[in-house]
Scaffold this active site. Structure first.
Site, PDB file in Angstrom:
ATOM      1  N   ASP A  62      -2.777  -0.403   4.530  1.00 47.51           N
ATOM      2  CA  ASP A  62      -4.013  -0.300   4.860  1.00 47.51           C
ATOM      3  C   ASP A  62      -4.608  -1.279   5.844  1.00 47.51           C
ATOM      4  O   ASP A  62      -4.326  -2.426   5.860  1.00 47.51           O
ATOM      5  CB  ASP A  62      -5.046  -0.410   3.507  1.00 47.51           C
ATOM      6  CG  ASP A  62      -6.381   0.137   3.670  1.00 47.51           C
ATOM      7  OD1 ASP A  62      -7.103  -0.171   4.631  1.00 47.51           O
ATOM      8  OD2 ASP A  62      -6.956   0.741   2.623  1.00 47.51           O
ATOM      9  N   SER A 112     -11.149   3.615   5.004  1.00 45.10           N
ATOM     10  CA  SER A 112     -10.133   4.185   4.230  1.00 45.10           C
ATOM     11  C   SER A 112     -10.255   5.412   3.632  1.00 45.10           C
ATOM     12  O   SER A 112      -9.438   6.156   3.095  1.00 45.10           O
ATOM     13  CB  SER A 112      -9.628   3.104   3.445  1.00 45.10           C
ATOM     14  OG  SER A 112      -9.182   1.815   3.952  1.00 45.10           O
ATOM     15  N   PHE A 290      -2.090  -4.039 -13.591  1.00 38.79           N
ATOM     16  CA  PHE A 290      -1.797  -5.710 -13.657  1.00 38.79           C
ATOM     17  C   PHE A 290      -2.942  -6.476 -13.556  1.00 38.79           C
ATOM     18  O   PHE A 290      -2.919  -7.467 -13.650  1.00 38.79           O
ATOM     19  CB  PHE A 290      -0.744  -5.879 -12.756  1.00 38.79           C
ATOM     20  CG  PHE A 290       0.438  -5.202 -12.910  1.00 38.79           C
ATOM     21  CD1 PHE A 290       1.114  -5.557 -14.058  1.00 38.79           C
ATOM     22  CD2 PHE A 290       0.875  -3.885 -12.090  1.00 38.79           C
ATOM     23  CE1 PHE A 290       2.413  -4.845 -14.394  1.00 38.79           C
ATOM     24  CE2 PHE A 290       2.145  -3.331 -12.259  1.00 38.79           C
ATOM     25  CZ  PHE A 290       2.796  -3.843 -13.678  1.00 38.79           C
ATOM     26  N   ASP A 306       3.175 -10.835 -12.759  1.00 35.84           N
ATOM     27  CA  ASP A 306       2.987  -9.522 -11.905  1.00 35.84           C
ATOM     28  C   ASP A 306       4.312  -8.771 -10.851  1.00 35.84           C
ATOM     29  O   ASP A 306       4.790  -9.797 -10.628  1.00 35.84           O
ATOM     30  CB  ASP A 306       1.746  -9.734 -10.994  1.00 35.84           C
ATOM     31  CG  ASP A 306       0.356  -9.534 -11.818  1.00 35.84           C
ATOM     32  OD1 ASP A 306       0.383  -9.404 -12.887  1.00 35.84           O
ATOM     33  OD2 ASP A 306      -0.522  -9.912 -11.312  1.00 35.84           O
ATOM     34  N   GLU A 332       0.944   2.395  -1.496  1.00 32.83           N
ATOM     35  CA  GLU A 332      -0.147   1.577  -0.524  1.00 32.83           C
ATOM     36  C   GLU A 332       0.107   0.164  -0.424  1.00 32.83           C
ATOM     37  O   GLU A 332       0.139  -0.492  -1.525  1.00 32.83           O
ATOM     38  CB  GLU A 332      -1.524   1.774  -0.941  1.00 32.83           C
ATOM     39  CG  GLU A 332      -2.379   1.622   0.125  1.00 32.83           C
ATOM     40  CD  GLU A 332      -3.805   1.550  -0.181  1.00 32.83           C
ATOM     41  OE1 GLU A 332      -4.919   1.521   0.330  1.00 32.83           O
ATOM     42  OE2 GLU A 332      -4.177   1.288  -1.383  1.00 32.83           O
ATOM     43  N   ASP A 337      -5.485  -4.829   4.856  1.00 33.99           N
ATOM     44  CA  ASP A 337      -6.961  -4.716   5.143  1.00 33.99           C
ATOM     45  C   ASP A 337      -7.989  -5.850   4.537  1.00 33.99           C
ATOM     46  O   ASP A 337      -8.857  -6.259   5.409  1.00 33.99           O
ATOM     47  CB  ASP A 337      -7.447  -3.318   4.823  1.00 33.99           C
ATOM     48  CG  ASP A 337      -8.896  -2.987   4.853  1.00 33.99           C
ATOM     49  OD1 ASP A 337      -9.238  -2.672   5.871  1.00 33.99           O
ATOM     50  OD2 ASP A 337      -9.411  -3.084   3.914  1.00 33.99           O
ATOM     51  N   HIS A 341     -10.167  -8.389   6.871  1.00 35.82           N
ATOM     52  CA  HIS A 341     -11.462  -8.633   6.901  1.00 35.82           C
ATOM     53  C   HIS A 341     -12.033  -9.951   6.381  1.00 35.82           C
ATOM     54  O   HIS A 341     -12.975 -10.322   7.005  1.00 35.82           O
ATOM     55  CB  HIS A 341     -12.003  -7.581   5.426  1.00 35.82           C
ATOM     56  CG  HIS A 341     -12.251  -6.124   5.750  1.00 35.82           C
ATOM     57  ND1 HIS A 341     -13.017  -5.628   6.847  1.00 35.82           N
ATOM     58  CD2 HIS A 341     -11.668  -5.238   5.196  1.00 35.82           C
ATOM     59  CE1 HIS A 341     -12.980  -4.250   6.572  1.00 35.82           C
ATOM     60  NE2 HIS A 341     -12.281  -3.822   5.768  1.00 35.82           N
ATOM     61  N   HIS A 379      -6.098   2.884   9.623  1.00 47.28           N
ATOM     62  CA  HIS A 379      -6.825   2.507  10.645  1.00 47.28           C
ATOM     63  C   HIS A 379      -6.354   1.163  11.079  1.00 47.28           C
ATOM     64  O   HIS A 379      -5.520   0.655  10.381  1.00 47.28           O
ATOM     65  CB  HIS A 379      -8.468   2.699  10.485  1.00 47.28           C
ATOM     66  CG  HIS A 379      -8.970   1.616   9.141  1.00 47.28           C
ATOM     67  ND1 HIS A 379      -8.646   0.125   9.310  1.00 47.28           N
ATOM     68  CD2 HIS A 379      -9.017   2.001   7.835  1.00 47.28           C
ATOM     69  CE1 HIS A 379      -8.881  -0.324   7.976  1.00 47.28           C
ATOM     70  NE2 HIS A 379      -9.165   0.636   7.201  1.00 47.28           N
ATOM     71  N   HIS A 453     -13.357  -2.819  11.031  1.00 48.47           N
ATOM     72  CA  HIS A 453     -12.143  -2.126  11.460  1.00 48.47           C
ATOM     73  C   HIS A 453     -12.171  -1.704  12.981  1.00 48.47           C
ATOM     74  O   HIS A 453     -13.061  -2.342  13.393  1.00 48.47           O
ATOM     75  CB  HIS A 453     -11.968  -0.610  10.835  1.00 48.47           C
ATOM     76  CG  HIS A 453     -11.918  -0.839   9.256  1.00 48.47           C
ATOM     77  ND1 HIS A 453     -12.310   0.343   8.337  1.00 48.47           N
ATOM     78  CD2 HIS A 453     -11.813  -1.647   8.276  1.00 48.47           C
ATOM     79  CE1 HIS A 453     -12.102  -0.134   7.102  1.00 48.47           C
ATOM     80  NE2 HIS A 453     -11.917  -1.470   7.123  1.00 48.47           N
TER      81      HIS A 453
END
Ligand code: NAG
Ligand code: NAG
Ligand code: NAG
Ligand code: ZN
Length: 536
Positions: A62, A112, A290, A306, A332, A337, A341, A379, A453
């Protein structure tokens, strides 16, 4: 002039350092010639794989744009004490590469949800919408009905394959959600996130659709809080109020899921101890959540509580690959992403490296003859890789040459994002700042709370049966159609004709060889005739 003298000094240092750090073997032209000859030969030796893909292993990074891809490669090498630029990531070894145009029906730069609807369902749509075509409107439940589009995960299940989703975000997040849900808004994680009007108009939340639409064999990620009634204490963080259950309808979807699987070997786990105890050989169904929301960044993960993306990918494949008809698995790397951000280059690159290790595990557990493996981004992000850093210099470091304001800048920067800091019209002086720390936020040209993005094409990499379909510059929705064709699922079943599941390639099928071209031509003629016969 003070500044030009500074620049000349810096340039002198640059050249001196650069040449002293150059690798001795790279100074020999034979190094480059033999390296190129080996690459050329392996390309010449490549066989066209026209098998029907028994399995599809789809890795989605992502926000993993090309800049992220290159920078992560360098980081991966540098973490192994290499200079990094020459490092070969697992993703780099995929023989077929194409570019994908990511715009959505309504926006030049997508999100997304719209992109997942394109590459999973085969139809471009509007921003923020999931599993619906572009006649549906963002957040308007009434426009959803009749405009649902199904995904390749469902097509694969309908064809008798086992299916799964593995993510580092909550499993109700846009990318995984699009594989199983239809929602006019990507934000309708639980019923508590929906406006009353949408509920009255008959729309349902994404978490509840996880149980309802497609019988998914393996579900791994985060997102417990959307599954349990409001106020339910989280088993891991019982004192944290924000981790508690969200649902207003009082349903416990985890219990419901377990009831639905009665008679099967189905495990729900929320911690690593129980996850490790799951025996894939005897397990039919696995739901592993998790965290209450998204998982932690790989760099901050507690390995005792985890599992890593490598471990979750492995468990999923081992469970799914028991099906003689094969599987579809979406894996994924969802937080590349989120790190971007936040303007955190370190985190974004480490998440990408973690995804590359998961890809390696995927290749190790499957066979190229029967498994189509795809790596793609949905993207990009406005990350830029700039300046003239020395060879082998930390990808998270600073420019050796300063800017005209006589201050250094980092190799990685953002077009926009939270890292824009001007004081009295001056950029921050980062000479004493450790830009390699995991919390460092790179400079951005323009202040935005969160980096947006970006809109340039992303890469699609492919390996295995029909991988050669992933070439050229394509619309993103083409990817779903090409994967479905390769695996012979969904609406277009032409590739099933006269094929057995595994067909061993012959030397005549060498992609670069003339004999192959005539064979391919014959194939095209035959399928045209066959299509004609079927239409009659
Ligand atoms: C890289 O070098 C450092 C410092 O010499 C060392 O501590 C580390 O173990 C090395 N890492 C690898 C992967 O070789
Ligand atoms: C893991 O989950 C199980 C089931 O809820 C629980 O019994 C066990 O104590 C948990 N283990 C850890 C280490 O939290
Ligand atoms: C900006 O300039 C003023 C006046 O010179 C000074 O008092 C102030 O500390 C400066 N602010 C910063 C953040 O450097
Ligand atoms: Zn995003």
């Amino acid at each position: 002039m003070e500044s030009s003298r500074g620049a000349i000094l810096a340039l002198f240092l640059l050249v001196t350092f650069a040449s002293s750090s150059a690798k001795v073997d790279e100074e020999n032209p034979e190094f480059w010639r033999s390296q190129a000859r080996r690459t050329l030969q392996s390309t010449l030796d490549r066989k066209l794989n026209t098998n029907v893909a028994k399995n599809i292993l789809f890795f989605l990074g992502d926000g993993m744009g090309i800049t992220t891809f290159t920078a992560a490669r360098i980081l991966k090498g540098q973490l192994q004490n290499q200079t990094g630029e020459e490092t070969v990531m697992t993703m780099d070894t995929f023989p077929n590469v194409g570019l994908v145009k990511t715009y959505s029906v309504d926006f030049q730069i997508p999100d997304s949800a719209a992109t997942a609807t394109a590459y999973l369902c085969g139809v471009k749509t509007n921003l923020n919408t999931i599993g619906v075509n572009a006649a549906a409107r963002n957040g308007v439940c009434k426009t959803q009905k009749g405009n649902e589009v199904t995904s390749i995960l469902k097509w694969a299940k309908d064809a008798g394959k086992s299916v799964g989703i593995v993510t580092t975000t909550r499993v109700q997040h846009a990318t995984p959600a699009t594989s199983y849900a239809h929602s006019a808004s990507r934000k309708w994680y639980s019923d508590a996130d929906m406006p009353d009007g949408a509920k009255k108009d008959g729309c349902t939340d994404i978490a509840s659709q996880l149980l309802k639409n497609t019988d998914i064999d393996v579900i791994i990620g985060g997102g417990r809080k959307y599954m349990t009634p409001r106020g339910t204490k989280d088993p891991e963080y019982p004192r944290d109020y924000s981790s508690r259950g969200k649902r207003k309808d009082g349903r416990n979807l985890i219990n419901e899921w377990q009831m639905l699987k009665t008679g099967k070997v189905a495990h729900y786990v929320w911690n690593k101890t129980d996850f490790d105890a799951v025996d894939p050989e005897t397990t039919d169904y696995l739901m592993a959540l998790f965290e209450p929301g998204d998982l932690r960044f790989e760099a901050e993960r507690d390995p005792s509580t985890d599992p890593s993306l490598v471990e979750t990918t492995e468990k999923a494949i081992r469970i799914l690959q028991k099906n003689p008809k094969g599987f579809f698995l979406l894996v994924e790397g969802g937080r590349i992403d989120q790190a971007h951000h936040a303007g955190r280059g370190y985190m974004a690159l480490h998440e990408t490296v973690a995804l590359d290790y998961a890809v390696a595990k995927g290749l190790e557990l499957t066979r190229e003859e029967e498994t189509l493996t795809i790596v793609m981004a949905d993207h990009s992000h406005p990350l830029t890789f700039n300046g003239y850093p020395f060879r082998g210099q930390s990808i998270l470091g600073k420019s050796p040459l300063w800017a005209t304001d006589m201050l250094p800048y980092t190799t990685l920067m953002y077009g926009n994002g939270p890292g824009h800091k001007l004081a009295n019209g001056t950029r921050p002086d980062i000479r004493k700042v450790n830009t390699k720390s995991k919390d460092y936020v790179q400079l951005s040209a323009v202040p935005t709370q969160s980096a947006t993005h970006s809109g340039e094409d992303v890469a699609v990499l492919a390996r295995g049966p029909m991988a050669h379909l992933f070439q050229g510059v394509q619309e993103q929705n083409y990817v779903a159609h090409a994967m479905a064709y390769a695996a012979c699922v969904g609406a277009d079943l032409r590739h099933c004709q006269g094929q057995t599941a595994v067909h061993t390639t012959t030397p005549e099928e060498n992609i670069w060889n003339g004999a192959h071209r005539s064979a391919a031509l014959l194939g095209v003629l035959l399928s045209a005739l066959l299509a004609h016969a079927l239409l009659m």
